[in-house]
Design a protein around this motif. Structure first.
Motif, PDB file in Angstrom:
ATOM      1  N   ARG A 226      14.495   6.239   3.166  1.00 15.99           N
ATOM      2  CA  ARG A 226      13.547   5.881   4.216  1.00 15.99           C
ATOM      3  C   ARG A 226      13.281   4.383   4.297  1.00 15.99           C
ATOM      4  O   ARG A 226      12.738   3.901   5.292  1.00 15.99           O
ATOM      5  CB  ARG A 226      12.230   6.639   3.999  1.00 15.99           C
ATOM      6  CG  ARG A 226      12.373   8.139   4.238  1.00 15.99           C
ATOM      7  CD  ARG A 226      11.083   8.885   3.959  1.00 15.99           C
ATOM      8  NE  ARG A 226      11.219  10.314   4.278  1.00 15.99           N
ATOM      9  CZ  ARG A 226      10.250  11.209   4.135  1.00 15.99           C
ATOM     10  NH1 ARG A 226       9.060  10.829   3.656  1.00 15.99           N
ATOM     11  NH2 ARG A 226      10.457  12.480   4.457  1.00 15.99           N
ATOM     12  N   ASN A 227      13.671   3.650   3.279  1.00 15.37           N
ATOM     13  CA  ASN A 227      13.439   2.210   3.227  1.00 15.37           C
ATOM     14  C   ASN A 227      14.565   1.453   3.941  1.00 15.37           C
ATOM     15  O   ASN A 227      15.251   0.616   3.366  1.00 15.37           O
ATOM     16  CB  ASN A 227      13.335   1.756   1.759  1.00 15.37           C
ATOM     17  CG  ASN A 227      13.085   0.265   1.614  1.00 15.37           C
ATOM     18  OD1 ASN A 227      12.374  -0.334   2.428  1.00 15.37           O
ATOM     19  ND2 ASN A 227      13.670  -0.332   0.587  1.00 15.37           N
TER      20      ASN A 227
ATOM     21  N   SER B 282      14.201  10.840   0.718  1.00 17.48           N
ATOM     22  CA  SER B 282      13.807  10.033  -0.436  1.00 17.48           C
ATOM     23  C   SER B 282      13.244   8.689   0.023  1.00 17.48           C
ATOM     24  O   SER B 282      13.520   8.224   1.141  1.00 17.48           O
ATOM     25  CB  SER B 282      15.010   9.785  -1.355  1.00 17.48           C
ATOM     26  OG  SER B 282      15.943   8.936  -0.724  1.00 17.48           O
ATOM     27  N   SER B 283      12.497   8.038  -0.842  1.00 13.76           N
ATOM     28  CA  SER B 283      11.941   6.731  -0.510  1.00 13.76           C
ATOM     29  C   SER B 283      13.045   5.705  -0.307  1.00 13.76           C
ATOM     30  O   SER B 283      12.920   4.805   0.536  1.00 13.76           O
ATOM     31  CB  SER B 283      10.988   6.267  -1.622  1.00 13.76           C
ATOM     32  OG  SER B 283      11.672   6.205  -2.873  1.00 13.76           O
ATOM     33  N   ASN B 284      14.152   5.838  -1.041  1.00 12.69           N
ATOM     34  CA  ASN B 284      15.275   4.914  -0.896  1.00 12.69           C
ATOM     35  C   ASN B 284      15.929   5.052   0.472  1.00 12.69           C
ATOM     36  O   ASN B 284      16.249   4.056   1.136  1.00 12.69           O
ATOM     37  CB  ASN B 284      16.302   5.157  -1.999  1.00 12.69           C
ATOM     38  CG  ASN B 284      17.296   4.016  -2.142  1.00 12.69           C
ATOM     39  OD1 ASN B 284      16.918   2.854  -2.142  1.00 12.69           O
ATOM     40  ND2 ASN B 284      18.572   4.352  -2.281  1.00 12.69           N
TER      41      ASN B 284
ATOM     42  N   LYS C  72      12.173  -2.809  -2.904  1.00 11.13           N
ATOM     43  CA  LYS C  72      12.111  -1.376  -3.192  1.00 11.13           C
ATOM     44  C   LYS C  72      13.474  -0.698  -3.096  1.00 11.13           C
ATOM     45  O   LYS C  72      13.568   0.522  -3.252  1.00 11.13           O
ATOM     46  CB  LYS C  72      11.122  -0.692  -2.246  1.00 11.13           C
ATOM     47  CG  LYS C  72       9.684  -1.154  -2.434  1.00 11.13           C
ATOM     48  CD  LYS C  72       8.744  -0.416  -1.482  1.00 11.13           C
ATOM     49  CE  LYS C  72       7.295  -0.866  -1.676  1.00 11.13           C
ATOM     50  NZ  LYS C  72       6.374  -0.180  -0.744  1.00 11.13           N
TER      51      LYS C  72
END
Length: 237
Positions: A45-46, A41-43, A65
């Motif tokens: 990976r951030n 998920s973008s979360n 983000k």
């Protein structure tokens, strides 16, 4: 159990999730640990690893983000005296506090269980390295749902005295990619451990799936002196 090459154990699995390796260099001089995080998920990976005291913590690469800090922001590595604790979650703090109060590694984890992220119920994987007066041993643990059933928490602890030279044990959260993600099964895998800290770090980072890898931490500890060197690799720069 088969002794796997690093590229077999890591490179052939697109999504082992979070992973911990602990072992001893071929010359017998250094205790080694590696910990990494991956994300779909973008979360997830951030994130990046940053140094904190003698350990590390996860941090949002772009704070604007960050969606949900629970389960992704924590201190994976902490040092308690001559012990180095490595985990995939905030159970690092549980182990640290309880061991400081006199409990064992295994006892410390009795109050914890797998992560509340159904339907995956991600296992909590943990390790502690004991290095003192030229001796080295370590323990590893996995707390997981019983065959995906969240009503039952299964606890497994593995202890290794006098670790074999040139070999590490490797435990990770998921067998492979999937939906839901299948939890790790069995005893920690045997993996060849070769090279100095830079060679090992570069190889391990290269073998982690390019799309899913996020951050990697590696530490080499001199078994005689307790002095250490660390490396951090972050995909987000």
């Amino acid at each position: 159990m088969e002794l796997k090459r690093l590229e077999e154990a890591v490179g052939q699995n697109p999504y082992p999730g979070r992973g911990i390796m602990v072992g001893r260099t071929a010359d017998g001089l250094h205790a080694v640990t590696a910990y990494w995080i991956m994300g779909r998920s973008s979360n997830s990976r951030n994130r990046v690893f940053v140094e904190e005291n003698e350990g590390i913590r996860t941090q949002a690469f772009d704070p604007s983000k960050l969606e949900d800090p629970s389960l992704i922001i924590y201190s994976p590595v902490r040092v308690l005296g001559t012990d180095t604790i490595v985990t995939n979650g905030d159970q690092t703090d549980t182990i640290y506090d309880n061991m400081k109060a006199g409990m064992t590694f295994e006892q410390s984890l009795r109050e914890r269980q797998f992560e509340p992220d159904g339907p995956n119920y991600t296992p909590r994987i943990s390790a502690v390295m004991h290095i003192k007066d030229g001796s080295f041993s370590y323990d590893m643990s996995i707390l997981k749902s019983y065959e995906g059933n969240p009503e039952c928490n299964a606890r497994y602890t593995f202890s290794y005295d006098h670790p074999v030279k040139g070999e590490a044990r490797y435990i990770h959260t998921y067998v492979n990619d999937g939906n839901p993600l299948p939890s790790f099964e069995g005893e920690p895998e045997r993996v060849e451990l070769t090279g100095d800290i830079d060679t090992f770090t570069e190889k391990l980072w290269a073998f982690l799936n390019e799309d899913n890898k996020v951050s990697l931490f590696v530490r080499y500890i001199d078994i005689e002196t307790g002095k250490y060197e660390s490396r951090i690799m972050n995909k987000n720069q």
